[in-house]
Each structure stands twice: as C-alpha cells, then as structure tokens.
Enzyme design. Structure first.
Site, PDB file in Angstrom:
ATOM      1  N   HIS A   1       0.837  -1.207   0.000  1.00  0.00           N
ATOM      2  CA  HIS A   1       0.000   0.000   0.000  1.00  0.00           C
ATOM      3  C   HIS A   1       0.871   1.255   0.000  1.00  0.00           C
ATOM      4  O   HIS A   1       0.632   2.194  -0.780  1.00  0.00           O
ATOM      5  CB  HIS A   1      -0.922  -0.030   1.218  1.00  0.00           C
ATOM      6  CG  HIS A   1      -1.628   1.265   1.473  1.00  0.00           C
ATOM      7  ND1 HIS A   1      -2.871   1.561   0.948  1.00  0.00           N
ATOM      8  CD2 HIS A   1      -1.272   2.354   2.207  1.00  0.00           C
ATOM      9  CE1 HIS A   1      -3.242   2.768   1.347  1.00  0.00           C
ATOM     10  NE2 HIS A   1      -2.287   3.271   2.108  1.00  0.00           N
ATOM     11  N   GLU A   2       1.883   1.286   0.868  1.00  0.00           N
ATOM     12  CA  GLU A   2       2.738   2.471   0.956  1.00  0.00           C
ATOM     13  C   GLU A   2       3.621   2.613  -0.286  1.00  0.00           C
ATOM     14  O   GLU A   2       3.863   3.734  -0.754  1.00  0.00           O
ATOM     15  CB  GLU A   2       3.606   2.390   2.214  1.00  0.00           C
ATOM     16  CG  GLU A   2       2.819   2.335   3.521  1.00  0.00           C
ATOM     17  CD  GLU A   2       1.914   3.544   3.717  1.00  0.00           C
ATOM     18  OE1 GLU A   2       2.226   4.623   3.157  1.00  0.00           O
ATOM     19  OE2 GLU A   2       0.901   3.419   4.425  1.00  0.00           O
TER      20      GLU A   2
ATOM     21  N   HIS B   1       1.687   4.304  -3.070  1.00  0.00           N
ATOM     22  CA  HIS B   1       1.685   5.771  -2.997  1.00  0.00           C
ATOM     23  C   HIS B   1       2.905   6.346  -3.710  1.00  0.00           C
ATOM     24  O   HIS B   1       2.803   7.350  -4.433  1.00  0.00           O
ATOM     25  CB  HIS B   1       1.690   6.223  -1.531  1.00  0.00           C
ATOM     26  CG  HIS B   1       0.348   6.188  -0.870  1.00  0.00           C
ATOM     27  ND1 HIS B   1      -0.752   6.855  -1.356  1.00  0.00           N
ATOM     28  CD2 HIS B   1      -0.060   5.566   0.271  1.00  0.00           C
ATOM     29  CE1 HIS B   1      -1.787   6.644  -0.557  1.00  0.00           C
ATOM     30  NE2 HIS B   1      -1.400   5.856   0.435  1.00  0.00           N
TER      31      HIS B   1
ATOM     32  N   GLU C   1      -6.126   7.220  -1.240  1.00  0.00           N
ATOM     33  CA  GLU C   1      -5.951   6.089  -0.326  1.00  0.00           C
ATOM     34  C   GLU C   1      -6.625   4.833  -0.878  1.00  0.00           C
ATOM     35  O   GLU C   1      -6.076   3.727  -0.775  1.00  0.00           O
ATOM     36  CB  GLU C   1      -6.524   6.445   1.053  1.00  0.00           C
ATOM     37  CG  GLU C   1      -5.711   7.463   1.837  1.00  0.00           C
ATOM     38  CD  GLU C   1      -4.356   6.931   2.244  1.00  0.00           C
ATOM     39  OE1 GLU C   1      -4.222   5.712   2.427  1.00  0.00           O
ATOM     40  OE2 GLU C   1      -3.422   7.741   2.368  1.00  0.00           O
TER      41      GLU C   1
END
Length: 472
Positions: free
Chosen positions: A257-258, A261, A322
């Site tokens: 997930h990070e 980004h 997100e």
C-alpha cells in the site's frame, strides 16, 4: 631568458619537451610553445613557428584563467511553493483590504463615475476574463498525465523529478529526527521488513517506477502504528505497525500500500491539485477582504472558505488516493505471492483496536482516509481479482481456510465468552444481594487488549516467514 612583469615574477629555464619546471608560478615547456602561469592567474603562452627563413617570430597569447566554485544545489520547486504559500495568502489579504479602504475613501460622485466607467468597459473585462480562462484551461490541459498501473488521467503541475529532489531533503530530515530510535539492520524486525520489501520489489520489476528506484528500509522504534514510503525509495516503518500486523501477509499488504503511494506519485498529484486550488482560492480570498465591510467578517469569511476547500477538495481527494493505493497495493502483494485475503482482516483488526482504545468514530467525510468498514468492503470486492493475478504469477496454492472467516469466528468466540462471563458475574452479584451482602460489581475481563488482540505481533513468530512467500 624571458622576464615577465613584476606582478608575475617567474624564473624560467629552457628545457626539452619531456621536462617540467617548478617555481613560484607553474611553467609548461614544449619544443614549440612555452606557457607561463603566475600567481595572479594571468597565463602567457609563447609559440614559436619556424618558417623557411631563419627568422623565428614569436606570438604571445595572454589568457585569463577562471576559477569556478562548486555547483549550488537548487531548492525543489514543491519546497519553494510550500514556503511561498503563506506569503501568497498574506499578499491577497493586503490587496483585498487595500481595495476596500480605497473604495470607502472615495466620495460618492467618484464612486458613481467609477461604476459608469466600469459599465462602459464591461466587454473589455469580459474579454480579459475569457482570455484568462483560456490560458488557465490550456495550462491544465498541457499538464495532464497518465497514472502508472491504473492508467487514470490526472493533473501534474510538479514533475516526478521535482519530488525526487524533495524526497531526498525529506529523507535527510527524517533520518536526523529518528537517528536515536532507528533499529539496527541486524535486528530480526529490520530483517523481516527488508525481506518483505525485497520480495515486493523483485516480483514487481515489470513496473518501471519500482525497478528504477533503490529501496532502503528504516525501522523506527516507536509505538506509532504507521508506515510511509518516500518517492526516492526510503521506507520508514514503526515497530508499532509490526506489532499491529498479525503475520507476514498483512505486513506485505501494508508495505505494498505504501509503495503504491510512491510509485504512482500521489504526493506530486496531491500537491499539484492543492497548488491549483490554492491559486484559484486566492482570487476568492482577495474578493472576501475587499467586499466584507469589517475585518472580523473578512476573517470569518476566510475561515469558511478554508473549510469549504478542505472538505470539498482536499479530504475527498485524499480518500480517493488512499482507495487507489489499497487497490494497487493489493496487486503488488498478489504478485509477491502473499495471501491477499489478509488485507481486509488487517483493517478489521484496526477497527476493533480503535474501539478498545476508545477512539471516537468520526464520519468519513471529515477524515483524510476512508473508514475501516469501507476499506474492508472495497478490498473484499478486489480480492477475487487479486487472487486471479496471484495464480497467474506461478505462486504456490493458498490454504483453503480463509483468514477472513477465521477472524470472524475468533471474534465471535471472544464476544460469546465475554458475554458468558458477564452473565456469570451478574448471577453471583444477584445471589450476594439476596443474601444481604452487597459487594462491588467485578469488572469483566476485556474482550481484547493490546497484548491479547487476535494474532497481534505475529509477524516475528516462528511461522511468520512461510516458505511459500520467502522462496520467491
């Protein structure tokens, strides 16, 4: 012997082409040329040419030597914008307030003349506004970009290279901030995170934004449940996050997930939208301070404007990014052969953990992140597609037991046990009351505590590194 001027005192000796001389200045001698360099930086080169005649003319070529200093490091454009952002607001406030004072100081007849002058030139103002709108639209259209992985069209005012420079400055600041709390690379927790990041990077080499970045892991010893990745590949994760995840699969999902980004460039995208909205809001801010009759009303109008921008643009856009990072992160984890079914379970654990800590439940529209329930629902919809992607990457088969079902059963069992204990305690209290003895009501044991949450801290357990994941 050739004598130079007094300011360039240098004694010369005639040598052959292979010799070198050292004196107060520096001398270079060759068979056909002789160059002198003095302390003052003035070079004098003497070149001799031999024509057929015996005369040897001398050509003297004075040159000036320049010394350049080291290259200065320019500030990244996003950093300059962040520094100038408060100054822009201040200029808009001063301009609007000056316009209001100028208008109030005008006598009535001049106000009427100004209104008539404005009306006569109304089409000029309309044309100027249309021209400004055209150039703004042209600017926005020429700064459209396609998002990696998802292919979504987006606005990018700041390039990825700009944010790479800013990321380096940010990484240095974080390293200075966390220098006393960084865990050594030999620590098992650091090795687990480094292994997970390496697997994610190796299994997603087909994505240029991942293969072109050197990934570096930093584990910070702190209770904060957080992790973030900078665009230049610096991964920061707190030990509080390692305690919050139940196993290696949840850790890979969070890191995916990070990393999503970073590879999509959400920081540049969010700063670009914020920059455009900020510039447009400056016009409204100037109008507020020019129209409002008092400063107190102007301050109130400015506060309302800020909240409207925050709740209508900034926070909805942040929630959108997100959600996109959840989607792409799940795909990265699937290609890394992680059990993507563990992704929704993590957010269910976080929901229970927030309830146990007494965290107030705020509406989603007030938050920069989607609610835990909405994230679980979205991930549940994406899990079937992620499982197909995982199967296409030659990953080992997953166990039939679904982690989501196991988690629901575990929570239900804990709640049933807590309910039974509460009923038993209530019956004992009633019996004591009937016997005429009043005792304080014993507190029932908590359903879940930070130390007894289902599978919390399991990332470093013996079975935390399954061969199905680490073999890839």
């Amino acid at each position: 012997m050739i004598r130079c001027c007094a300011s360039a005192r240098t004694d010369l000796m005639r040598t052959n082409s292979s010799s070198s001389l050292k004196s107060r200045g520096s001398v270079t001698a060759a068979a056909s040329s002789l160059c002198l360099r003095s302390r003052s930086g003035l070079n004098t080169c003497i070149t001799a040419f031999r024509p057929p005649a015996e005369r040897v003319p001398l050509i003297i070529q004075p040159t000036r030597e320049f010394h350049t200093s080291g290259r200065l490091r320019a500030l990244p454009a996003p950093l300059i914008w962040m520094v100038l952002k408060p100054l822009q607001k201040l200029i808009a406030i001063i301009l609007g307030r000056s316009i209001r004072k100028w208008w109030l100081a005008l006598p009535p007849n001049k106000k009427q003349l100004f209104r008539e002058w404005t009306w006569r030139r109304r089409w000029h103002f309309v044309g100027a506004g249309a021209g400004l709108l055209f150039f703004v639209s042209l600017f926005l259209l020429t700064h459209l970009d396609e998002s990696p992985v998802t292919g979504r069209t987006r606005l990018l005012v700041f390039s990825r290279e700009n944010f790479m420079e800013l990321a380096q400055v940010t990484a240095e600041a974080y390293m200075e901030e966390f220098k006393d709390s960084l865990i050594a690379p030999s620590d098992p927790r650091h090795q687990v995170v480094e292994q997970a990041v390496r697997i994610l990077a190796e299994r997603n080499q087909d994505i240029a934004e991942i293969s072109s970045v050197p990934w570096t892991v930093h584990v910070v010893d702190g209770p904060t449940i957080n992790a973030f990745v900078l665009p230049n590949g610096n991964v920061f994760i707190f030990t509080g996050m390692l305690e919050a995840v139940a196993d290696i699969h949840q850790l890979v999902f969070i890191l995916g997930h990070e990393m999503a980004h970073a590879l999509i460039g959400h920081a540049a995208e969010q700063a670009s939208l914020s920059h455009v909205v900020e510039l447009l809001s400056l016009i409204l801010l100037t109008a507020i301070w020019a129209i409002c009759p008092r400063d107190s009303l102007a301050v109130l109008g400015q506060w309302i404007q800020g909240k409207l921008v925050q709740f209508l643009f900034d926070r909805p856009f942040s929630r959108k990014l997100e959600a996109e990072a959840d989607q792409v992160g799940l795909q990265l984890a699937a290609k890394a052969c992680a059990d993507v079914r563990a992704g929704p379970v993590f957010w269910q654990q976080m929901e229970i953990y927030d309830q146990l800590r007494g965290e107030p439940t705020i509406p989603e529209w007030l938050s920069t992140h989607p609610s835990h329930q909405n994230r679980v629902r979205q991930l549940d919809r994406l899990v079937p597609e992620a499982l197909e992607l995982r199967a296409s990457c030659d990953c080992p088969a997953l166990p039939k037991a679904d982690p989501r079902v196991i988690f629901h059963q575990a929570v239900k069992l804990l709640l049933d046990n807590a309910k039974k204990q509460e009923n038993i305690a209530q019956e004992k209290k009633n019996e004591k009351e009937r016997a005429g003895v009043i005792l304080p009501f014993p507190q029932s044991p908590p359903v879940l505590t930070q130390g007894s949450q289902p599978q919390r801290g399991g990332v470093l357990a013996t079975s935390a590194l399954p061969q199905t994941l680490l073999s890839k």
